[in-house]
Design a protein around this motif. Structure first.
Motif, short mmCIF file in Angstrom:
data_model
loop_
_atom_site.label_atom_id
_atom_site.label_comp_id
_atom_site.label_asym_id
_atom_site.label_seq_id
_atom_site.Cartn_x
_atom_site.Cartn_y
_atom_site.Cartn_z
N CYS A 9 0.81 -1.22 0.00
CA CYS A 9 0.00 0.00 0.00
C CYS A 9 0.84 1.27 0.00
O CYS A 9 0.59 2.19 -0.77
CB CYS A 9 -0.95 0.00 1.19
SG CYS A 9 -0.16 -0.34 2.80
N GLN A 39 -6.48 -3.80 -5.92
CA GLN A 39 -5.74 -4.19 -4.71
C GLN A 39 -5.47 -2.98 -3.82
O GLN A 39 -5.33 -1.85 -4.28
CB GLN A 39 -4.41 -4.86 -5.09
CG GLN A 39 -3.44 -3.97 -5.82
CD GLN A 39 -2.17 -4.73 -6.16
OE1 GLN A 39 -1.25 -4.78 -5.34
NE2 GLN A 39 -2.12 -5.31 -7.33
N THR A 40 -5.40 -3.27 -2.52
CA THR A 40 -5.15 -2.20 -1.56
C THR A 40 -3.96 -2.55 -0.66
O THR A 40 -2.89 -1.98 -0.77
CB THR A 40 -6.38 -1.93 -0.68
OG1 THR A 40 -6.76 -3.16 -0.02
CG2 THR A 40 -7.55 -1.42 -1.49
N CYS A 41 -4.16 -3.53 0.23
CA CYS A 41 -3.16 -3.79 1.27
C CYS A 41 -3.26 -5.25 1.71
O CYS A 41 -4.30 -5.89 1.53
CB CYS A 41 -3.48 -2.86 2.46
SG CYS A 41 -2.47 -3.12 3.92
N GLY A 43 -2.99 -6.18 4.86
CA GLY A 43 -3.59 -6.22 6.18
C GLY A 43 -2.60 -6.27 7.34
O GLY A 43 -2.98 -6.26 8.51
N THR A 55 -9.06 -8.10 9.67
CA THR A 55 -8.47 -8.15 8.33
C THR A 55 -9.27 -9.01 7.36
O THR A 55 -8.81 -9.26 6.24
CB THR A 55 -7.03 -8.69 8.40
OG1 THR A 55 -7.03 -9.98 9.00
CG2 THR A 55 -6.14 -7.76 9.19
N CYS A 58 -9.81 -7.25 3.94
CA CYS A 58 -8.57 -7.20 3.17
C CYS A 58 -8.24 -8.57 2.58
O CYS A 58 -7.87 -8.69 1.41
CB CYS A 58 -7.38 -6.83 4.09
SG CYS A 58 -7.10 -5.09 4.22
N LEU B 403 -8.72 0.09 3.92
CA LEU B 403 -7.90 -0.88 3.20
C LEU B 403 -8.73 -1.99 2.56
O LEU B 403 -8.20 -2.79 1.79
CB LEU B 403 -6.84 -1.48 4.13
CG LEU B 403 -5.83 -0.46 4.65
CD1 LEU B 403 -4.86 -1.10 5.63
CD2 LEU B 403 -5.04 0.15 3.49
N SER B 404 -10.00 -2.07 2.86
CA SER B 404 -10.79 -3.12 2.20
C SER B 404 -11.67 -2.54 1.10
O SER B 404 -12.37 -3.26 0.42
CB SER B 404 -11.63 -3.88 3.23
OG SER B 404 -12.51 -2.99 3.86
#
Lengths: 244, 460, 204
Positions: A9, A39-41, A43, A55, A58, B403-404
């Motif tokens: 991220c 996509q992000t992270c 977690g 999480t 995520c 983040l999700s």
């Protein structure tokens, strides 16, 4: 072979050049690379802070996005390790397990899957290697000084393929940088002090560039370098291996 | 933790107010780690030793009730008297009752972290019993009226000049003298008098052997033996996890212990006590104090394999730069941080977070305790039990949300980069802990997401 | 009302995991060639004086030239009767606090760490190896074992009251990691390696 590129991220948001270098390097080596835009992270920031139970979102997103690829490759040892050890999805455990078994950090992918022996890269500078902890002790990217065992280093072996690059040694080759995720702010005094000591070690080696397989460590070290107006720069290993 | 007592982060920040002292503390302990490395590298079978010792301890913990009974039976047959203490308070009462029975108001004690855990010295002092710690490092901190900071090197946080001042005050050494040789000799003479005049000696236990009922005490100074062989009453305090099944297993543990602790091949004295001396009483106190509870915690029971070598402390980058006292518990450092929350989760909630999870501790541990993995797991337990701050929980929930959700994530990143570029003062100030000693990262013009969309189009 | 003993055993039995087997104990060969040389090397490294002698004349010689024999000196070795500790010459171990030198036999040595093994089986006082200013030990040259595993094999199921591995003079590094020889036990240790076949360091 289709590789899904997973970009941490903070690399996505603050160090895009590392992601670009990773992408270009893989493509140069003949790999077909996809980058799921959603996509992000991974977690890890939440999980390491004790909030692994948050999480789920995520993890589900990650598993869904990367299910289609033969391999998932990331320029981050700590994110890769986190996914390998903690990716679980209620109701899709088989898919999660599959992703866990197919995710690689960049240097281990180059070494163990692509098995490259040569690189068309040039970086004529003195370079010191920061062995990021999770990559080293978790993914076994290189031998740790604690064990009585044969030395090896996947990242350093790759760096030695780079034309003109001079690897300079440290006095403490694998001491932590002190970043530690949210530790960097919750225990600011110790985190900064550990980083300052690492910087002093790198500086005494005569290095021009500090490299690592983890941008989080480099972000922390760079913050200290810039605060003291040091001429030493940081460069992620992907950028060096991709340099021409 | 009481609301006013400082946590590890606060105490560590205090420790770091003196950067030169931090350098000295860090370099001294790193040197001990380096000595350990040298010793380990000299033993080709080192990793096999660790693996075997780990297996012996794991087996022992899985059969502990039987081994405890076997040890008790054998010890009694040897002529020892065996006591059982459920907790620290009961341990302290047993010691007191033995002293009262002997009509003794003075006692000498060699190193025992268990008695630190039980706060024995203070308990006895409040009841009119003087305890003299005979280990030099322990004696130093006793005179300083502070707890030991390291389980093997109790006074490692103190410089020789400070000890010189202390000994000038208490032992009449010449003013200004900081020569370790001279100071040690003064302590030798002073403590010799203690050895010759006290009738009750308390020692710790490094290893207890279930099959023979004997126990082993390891020292470099000889103080445990001087006390035990001169006193009419020898009390040995041990945690129930100190058992190993057979005498021959000592071969593994004695090869690992001191090399891991200080880099020496063995301590000067590895003293095996089996039967009391003629005319002497030998008492063994088996102490639980939370160990049976830890034994029941699947994720954390292997922390009971610990042989108290201190290697994890010497290697820990955080311990070396925060000092043992910043953990506000008897056994500090990485191992302390996975043992203490079991004793009092609220009081020690901060300790598992006093780590970067680098994993060095796990890999120097002679009995292969997965310390850094247990630190991670304790974090989950502590948060689940509500010992994390409300603010932290709120911000974590916020982070999980961002983040999700890809669009929120991308927007937040864009906003962050804008702030850093156009209004950096919002972030670059004293309210931002990162900014105290580090610059923030340079904000790039665009994220990788944006670059990819622009340059690689719809391919994804 | 159950005792603490009962409660503890009950809690332990309830909480211990399912039985894990004891691991196979590996055998380790010595990682050095000659135990005697390694023994000397390590022992000298930890601050002891190591001397090869061919008999008690050599030992007497060394003692006379290196220690003040006008001070109390005792030995439990029959071949050194002039230093015999006569029973009745003291009443409590504390009475031995002025002893300058004690000379004891040791059953064997361990090469990897320079330790010697002493038990209370022929020791009138357990305090003897600790209370004097100086300690000397006589050990047969061919009684040097390689490592601790061999040591415990030798010890077997011996039923001593007390025994110890002793490796060098007492020491401490508690003040700033500065090594000081001579903490509470003896300030020096001399090891006489006796060249004898049939190796009994104490022929009575």
């Amino acid at each position: 072979m289709r590789v899904g590129l997973f970009i941490p991220c903070y690399v996505d948001q603050f160090y895009p050049q590392v992601a670009i270098a990773t992408l270009e390097l893989l493509e140069k080596l003949g790999v077909e690379v996809g980058f799921p835009l959603k996509q992000t992270c991974c977690g890890q920031p939440m999980a390491n802070s004790g909030y692994e139970h948050l999480t789920g979102g995520c993890n589900a997103l990650f598993t869904e996005l990367f299910a289609e690829f033969d391999y998932v490759v990331s320029p981050s040892g700590s994110c890769t390790l986190h996914v390998k050890e903690h990716l679980h999805v209620d109701g899709s455990e088989a898919a999660a397990k599959s992703v866990r078994s197919r995710i690689y950090e960049l240097t281990e992918f180059l070494t163990d899957v692509l098995k490259i022996e040569h690189l068309r890269a040039r970086f004529p500078y003195r370079v010191s290697m920061h062995q990021a902890c999770h990559g080293q002790r978790g993914l076994h990217l290189s031998q740790m000084s604690e064990l009585v065992a044969a030395p090896y280093s996947k990242p350093e072996r790759l760096l030695k393929m780079v034309d003109g690059l001079q690897l300079v040694p440290l006095t403490r080759p694998d001491e932590c940088c002190g970043f530690g995720g949210t530790f960097c702010v919750t225990e600011e005094a110790v985190s900064a002090r550990v980083g300052q000591d690492r910087i002093a070690d790198h500086e005494q080696s005569g290095t021009e560039y500090i490299t690592s397989a983890d941008m989080s460590c480099l972000m922390h070290l760079e913050g200290i370098l810039r605060r003291k107006n040091s001429p030493v720069r940081v460069r992620h290993i992907a950028e060096i291996l991709n340099a021409e | 933790m009481s609301k006013t007592a400082k946590d590890h982060a606060g105490l560590a920040a205090d420790f770091n107010k003196d950067p030169e002292r931090v350098s000295w503390h860090d370099e001294t302990l790193w040197w001990v780690r380096a000595k350990r490395d040298k010793a380990a590298q000299g033993i080709p079978e080192w990793e096999a030793l660790r693996e075997t010792a780990s297996g012996i301890k794991a087996h022992t913990l899985s059969n502990l009730s039987a081994y405890l009974e076997a040890f008790e039976k054998a010890a009694i047959a040897n002529g020892a008297i065996v006591h059982w203490a459920a907790d620290a308070a009961e341990h302290n009462e047993i010691v007191l009752s033995l002293l009262r029975k002997a009509k003794a108001d003075r006692m000498m004690k060699s190193k025992s972290m268990l008695t630190e855990e039980c706060h024995l010295n203070d308990f006895l002092k409040a009841r009119g019993v003087e305890t003299i710690d005979t280990d030099l490092g322990e004696r130093i901190v006793q005179l300083l009226d502070e707890p030991p900071s390291h389980i093997v090197l109790p006074a490692i946080h103190r410089k020789k000049e400070e000890i010189g001042v202390l000994f000038h005050k208490h032992l009449d050494t010449p003013e200004g003298s900081a020569d370790p040789q001279l100071l040690t000799h003064a302590a030798r003479l002073n403590l010799r008098d203690v050895f010759l005049t006290r009738n009750v000696a308390l020692t710790g236990v490094n290893f207890a052997i279930a099959e023979t009922g004997e126990f082993v005490v390891c020292t470099n100074e000889g103080n445990a033996d001087m006390g035990a062989h001169l006193a009419d009453i020898h009390i040995a305090a041990m945690g129930i996890e100190k058992l190993i099944p057979k005498r021959e297993h000592l071969g593994f543990f004695l090869r690992l212990l001191t090399r891991s602790a200080t880099g020496q091949p063995i301590t000067t004295y590895s003293s095996h006590f089996k039967k009391p001396r003629a005319g002497q009483e030998l008492h063994i106190i088996l102490v639980d104090n939370g160990r049976s509870v830890q034994l029941g915690r699947e994720d954390f029971r292997s922390s009971l394999k610990c042989i108290r070598c201190g290697a994890c402390m010497n290697t820990c980058p955080v311990y070396r730069r925060s000092g043992g006292h910043s953990y506000h518990t008897a056994v500090a450092g990485p191992i302390g941080s996975i043992l203490a929350p079991n004793l009092d989760m609220e009081k020690y909630a901060d300790l598992p977070f006093a780590s970067t999870l680098c994993g060095s501790c796990t890999n120097v541990c002679p009995v292969k305790i997965d310390i850094h993995e247990q630190l991670y797991k304790w974090r989950q337990v502590i948060v689940k039990n509500g010992y994390s701050g409300k603010l932290k929980t709120a911000s974590m929930k916020g982070m999980a949300f961002v983040l999700s959700k890809p669009r929120v994530f991308n927007f937040s990143g864009k906003a962050g980069r804008w702030v850093l570029k156009h209004a950096p003062f919002i972030v670059n100030n004293a309210l931002n802990p990162w900014y105290k000693q580090r610059d923030m990262p340079e904000p790039p013009a665009e994220s990788f997401h944006q670059w990819y969309s622009k340059n690689r189009g719809k391919r994804s | 009302m159950s005792s603490s003993r009962d409660n503890i055993l009950k809690a332990v039995a309830a909480n211990q995991p399912e039985l894990l087997p004891l691991p196979q104990l590996p055998q380790f060969a010595a990682y050095f060639d000659i135990p005697l040389l390694k023994f000397r090397d390590v022992l000298e490294g930890i601050g002891a004086t190591v001397l090869s002698v061919s008999g008690y004349a050599d030992i007497r010689n060394h003692l006379a030239t290196h220690f003040d024999l006008t001070k109390p000196v005792y030995s439990t070795i029959a071949a050194l009767p002039e230093f015999a500790l006569r029973p009745g010459s003291y009443s409590r171990p504390q009475d031995l606090h002025n002893v300058e030198l004690i000379i004891l036999p040791a059953e064997f040595g361990v090469a990897e760490n320079g330790a010697v093994w002493i038990t209370d089986e022929a020791l009138p006082e357990r305090a003897l190896p600790f209370i004097p200013e100086h300690l000397a030990v006589v050990i047969a040259e061919d009684a040097i074992l390689a490592n601790m595993h061999e040591a415990y094999l030798q010890i077997g199921q011996r039923d001593y009251g007390w025994a110890a591995f002793i490796a060098g003079p007492s020491k401490t590094a508690d003040i700033e990691q500065s090594l000081v020889l001579g903490a509470h036990g003896p300030r020096s240790m001399t090891v006489f390696l006796l060249k004898m076949s049939g190796s009994n360091p104490d022929p009575s």
